[in-house]
Motif scaffolding. Sequence first.
Motif, PDB file in Angstrom:
ATOM      1  N   VAL A 301      20.280  33.249  16.407  1.00 40.50           N
ATOM      2  CA  VAL A 301      20.476  33.552  17.818  1.00 40.50           C
ATOM      3  C   VAL A 301      19.341  34.443  18.297  1.00 40.50           C
ATOM      4  O   VAL A 301      19.078  35.491  17.714  1.00 40.50           O
ATOM      5  CB  VAL A 301      21.830  34.259  18.056  1.00 40.50           C
ATOM      6  CG1 VAL A 301      22.070  34.454  19.542  1.00 40.50           C
ATOM      7  CG2 VAL A 301      22.954  33.448  17.435  1.00 40.50           C
ATOM      8  N   GLY A 302      18.668  34.016  19.337  1.00 38.47           N
ATOM      9  CA  GLY A 302      17.582  34.830  19.839  1.00 38.47           C
ATOM     10  C   GLY A 302      16.848  34.167  20.984  1.00 38.47           C
ATOM     11  O   GLY A 302      17.344  33.233  21.609  1.00 38.47           O
ATOM     12  N   ASN A 303      15.657  34.635  21.241  1.00 34.52           N
ATOM     13  CA  ASN A 303      14.849  34.190  22.374  1.00 34.52           C
ATOM     14  C   ASN A 303      14.063  32.934  22.005  1.00 34.52           C
ATOM     15  O   ASN A 303      13.125  32.987  21.207  1.00 34.52           O
ATOM     16  CB  ASN A 303      13.897  35.314  22.777  1.00 34.52           C
ATOM     17  CG  ASN A 303      13.120  34.996  24.029  1.00 34.52           C
ATOM     18  OD1 ASN A 303      13.194  33.900  24.562  1.00 34.52           O
ATOM     19  ND2 ASN A 303      12.357  35.959  24.506  1.00 34.52           N
ATOM     20  N   LEU A 304      14.411  31.794  22.585  1.00 33.87           N
ATOM     21  CA  LEU A 304      13.758  30.536  22.237  1.00 33.87           C
ATOM     22  C   LEU A 304      12.290  30.503  22.650  1.00 33.87           C
ATOM     23  O   LEU A 304      11.515  29.693  22.128  1.00 33.87           O
ATOM     24  CB  LEU A 304      14.494  29.359  22.887  1.00 33.87           C
ATOM     25  CG  LEU A 304      15.937  29.115  22.437  1.00 33.87           C
ATOM     26  CD1 LEU A 304      16.460  27.825  23.043  1.00 33.87           C
ATOM     27  CD2 LEU A 304      16.054  29.081  20.937  1.00 33.87           C
ATOM     28  N   ILE A 305      11.913  31.339  23.570  1.00 35.35           N
ATOM     29  CA  ILE A 305      10.510  31.354  24.007  1.00 35.35           C
ATOM     30  C   ILE A 305       9.591  31.708  22.837  1.00 35.35           C
ATOM     31  O   ILE A 305       8.437  31.252  22.775  1.00 35.35           O
ATOM     32  CB  ILE A 305      10.327  32.329  25.186  1.00 35.35           C
ATOM     33  CG1 ILE A 305      11.134  31.812  26.398  1.00 35.35           C
ATOM     34  CG2 ILE A 305       8.865  32.504  25.552  1.00 35.35           C
ATOM     35  CD1 ILE A 305      11.139  32.739  27.590  1.00 35.35           C
ATOM     36  N   GLY A 306      10.104  32.453  21.880  1.00 37.59           N
ATOM     37  CA  GLY A 306       9.320  32.811  20.710  1.00 37.59           C
ATOM     38  C   GLY A 306       8.983  31.643  19.805  1.00 37.59           C
ATOM     39  O   GLY A 306       8.113  31.750  18.931  1.00 37.59           O
ATOM     40  N   LEU A 307       9.628  30.494  20.013  1.00 36.36           N
ATOM     41  CA  LEU A 307       9.347  29.313  19.189  1.00 36.36           C
ATOM     42  C   LEU A 307       7.903  28.840  19.328  1.00 36.36           C
ATOM     43  O   LEU A 307       7.364  28.211  18.422  1.00 36.36           O
ATOM     44  CB  LEU A 307      10.294  28.174  19.569  1.00 36.36           C
ATOM     45  CG  LEU A 307      11.711  28.228  18.989  1.00 36.36           C
ATOM     46  CD1 LEU A 307      12.560  27.135  19.596  1.00 36.36           C
ATOM     47  CD2 LEU A 307      11.674  28.098  17.481  1.00 36.36           C
ATOM     48  N   LYS A 308       7.285  29.124  20.455  1.00 41.07           N
ATOM     49  CA  LYS A 308       5.918  28.626  20.690  1.00 41.07           C
ATOM     50  C   LYS A 308       4.924  29.192  19.688  1.00 41.07           C
ATOM     51  O   LYS A 308       3.843  28.630  19.482  1.00 41.07           O
ATOM     52  CB  LYS A 308       5.476  28.957  22.120  1.00 41.07           C
ATOM     53  CG  LYS A 308       5.259  30.440  22.405  1.00 41.07           C
ATOM     54  CD  LYS A 308       4.837  30.671  23.852  1.00 41.07           C
ATOM     55  CE  LYS A 308       4.497  32.129  24.123  1.00 41.07           C
ATOM     56  NZ  LYS A 308       5.611  33.044  23.873  1.00 41.07           N
ATOM     57  N   ASP A 309       5.281  30.313  19.058  1.00 46.12           N
ATOM     58  CA  ASP A 309       4.376  30.953  18.109  1.00 46.12           C
ATOM     59  C   ASP A 309       4.696  30.608  16.658  1.00 46.12           C
ATOM     60  O   ASP A 309       4.103  31.168  15.740  1.00 46.12           O
ATOM     61  CB  ASP A 309       4.434  32.477  18.279  1.00 46.12           C
ATOM     62  CG  ASP A 309       4.037  32.899  19.693  1.00 46.12           C
ATOM     63  OD1 ASP A 309       3.098  32.290  20.234  1.00 46.12           O
ATOM     64  OD2 ASP A 309       4.668  33.818  20.240  1.00 46.12           O
ATOM     65  N   THR A 310       5.650  29.685  16.451  1.00 42.07           N
ATOM     66  CA  THR A 310       6.051  29.333  15.093  1.00 42.07           C
ATOM     67  C   THR A 310       4.910  28.624  14.352  1.00 42.07           C
ATOM     68  O   THR A 310       4.242  27.747  14.902  1.00 42.07           O
ATOM     69  CB  THR A 310       7.286  28.418  15.122  1.00 42.07           C
ATOM     70  OG1 THR A 310       8.355  29.107  15.773  1.00 42.07           O
ATOM     71  CG2 THR A 310       7.723  28.048  13.713  1.00 42.07           C
ATOM     72  N   VAL A 311       4.708  29.001  13.115  1.00 39.70           N
ATOM     73  CA  VAL A 311       3.696  28.374  12.274  1.00 39.70           C
ATOM     74  C   VAL A 311       4.388  27.413  11.312  1.00 39.70           C
ATOM     75  O   VAL A 311       5.352  27.786  10.637  1.00 39.70           O
ATOM     76  CB  VAL A 311       2.895  29.427  11.475  1.00 39.70           C
ATOM     77  CG1 VAL A 311       1.907  28.746  10.541  1.00 39.70           C
ATOM     78  CG2 VAL A 311       2.184  30.376  12.430  1.00 39.70           C
ATOM     79  N   VAL A 312       3.933  26.164  11.276  1.00 38.85           N
ATOM     80  CA  VAL A 312       4.477  25.160  10.359  1.00 38.85           C
ATOM     81  C   VAL A 312       3.478  24.960   9.231  1.00 38.85           C
ATOM     82  O   VAL A 312       2.304  24.669   9.464  1.00 38.85           O
ATOM     83  CB  VAL A 312       4.754  23.835  11.098  1.00 38.85           C
ATOM     84  CG1 VAL A 312       5.284  22.798  10.118  1.00 38.85           C
ATOM     85  CG2 VAL A 312       5.751  24.061  12.228  1.00 38.85           C
ATOM     86  N   HIS A 313       3.921  25.107   7.991  1.00 36.53           N
ATOM     87  CA  HIS A 313       3.024  25.140   6.842  1.00 36.53           C
ATOM     88  C   HIS A 313       2.829  23.788   6.163  1.00 36.53           C
ATOM     89  O   HIS A 313       2.039  23.697   5.230  1.00 36.53           O
ATOM     90  CB  HIS A 313       3.544  26.134   5.799  1.00 36.53           C
ATOM     91  CG  HIS A 313       3.695  27.526   6.326  1.00 36.53           C
ATOM     92  ND1 HIS A 313       2.620  28.346   6.604  1.00 36.53           N
ATOM     93  CD2 HIS A 313       4.800  28.245   6.654  1.00 36.53           C
ATOM     94  CE1 HIS A 313       3.047  29.517   7.048  1.00 36.53           C
ATOM     95  NE2 HIS A 313       4.372  29.476   7.093  1.00 36.53           N
TER      96      HIS A 313
END
Length: 518
Positions: A301-313
Amino acid sequence: MSRELVHQILDGLEKLGVVHITLCPSSRNAYFVQELKSSERFKVTSWFEERSAAFYTLGLIKNSGKPAVIITTSGTAAAETLPATMEAFYSGLPLIILTTDRPRRYRLTGAPQSAEQVGLFSHYVHAEEDIADGETLKFTSNLCPKGPLHLNVCLEDPYGKGKIDPHTKPEWSLQDFEYDKETLSNFLDNAVCPFVIVSGLTKEEQPAVESFLRILKAPVYLEASSGLRENKALDHLSIRTTEGIWQRAEKAGYPIDAVLRIGGVPTLRMWRDLDECQGKYALLSISANPFPGASWSKCLVGNLIGLKDTVVHKEYEPYNNFIKEDQKVLEKRLISFDKFPSSEPALVHYLSQLIGTESFVYLGNSLPIREWDMAASFSHPHANIAANRGVNGIDGQLSTFFGMCREDVPCWGIFGDLTTLYDMSAPWALFQNPHIKPVCVVINNGGGKIFERMYGDKAFYNCHNLSFAPLASLWNMQYVQWHTVPEKLPPNIYQKAYLIEIIPDAEQTKLFWSADNS
């Protein structure tokens, strides 16, 4: 087991001298519907709206002097009986409110039509019992002849195929994605063939989720309420059809092993089926609300806007063949739209092409939501979509739509016939807000036909031959009836509140579904 529990309860009701049962048919109370449709020991009245049904049951009690029962489905349907329960409490009437419920493992999950029904009636009932499979009924000894009783019955899905650990509890993890992405990263790192489902998003969340999906590079199903369903930047990732998806994915060399849900709780059938597959797939939910939406899903649960910074390895297995197989199903469906233009899905398809892309579209309850998701045109995008489908079922849909209407865009609401009958007082809002000119589309298929393909049993349908022209006249709305969707809208469509009654061809609808499933 659930059927045995239903037998036990009906036997108990008979011992209490119950003769009259008012039944509001739905999927959750399907076992009761099936047992009561040919019952000789009870007089059963079928009703589509719980508030009126509960008061009708009070009338039966007053007339007979005996206890009588109303049986509802789960969610807000149960709450609709509260006014009559209060009346029964103060009038000393033995009303039995039998609310069917999803199994206890769904409590506090936010899964569709799951609510905390125990304690719902507070001190307005003299006794309450919460019962599930394998338990013994006690309420027959608690019945007060001078007041109401609440019996909450937890039942498994009658069409369920999988097995779940009944003691499983969902995990909630309160995190802020802008700072802690470890759980999400571990989930993605462990996946080989992930599949993403995106449901309700706010406009502020949509760009971040779009960016994340493009970085992730995994196939995704985008519900209309996500606002991304027709997003061109996601075309190469989008799966458009979900029927038989597990088998199609495996056949295409992309056997799904992990499902990631983003946004609101999904409404598609695939999500509910997934709930019965504990241990077969990894499952993770990411949402701004603390509801996993499934009995065994972990929810961040949290701020979905932060997904844009997710790093996929990592890169996942190739999914191109999966996309191609999906495209074949979609192309076949497009042919069926043209072949059966008066079928219910085709009418929704052509209606979506007629509604302007700048319009606000409200999808009222299960049938419009599911048929819009599967049939709306992908070449005619609608980003401004809303629905009211969580714990809520059929009630209050038109009222919610009128409350969301604005002056600056055309506003369309699409509803089923029973949903409209349930909320016939909603157009009162038009007198309070004469500046809005909404268009209400009523798909009148003569009853609750969403259950036709699930059960094939008319006991669920609440069949009728009503016209909605008098309703439009009552509220001074412009009225038009369609059997096919015209090429152009009426010239004055946004100058006055409209009610458009669409009547599908029943035979063409059956042929469409037959072709779609072949």
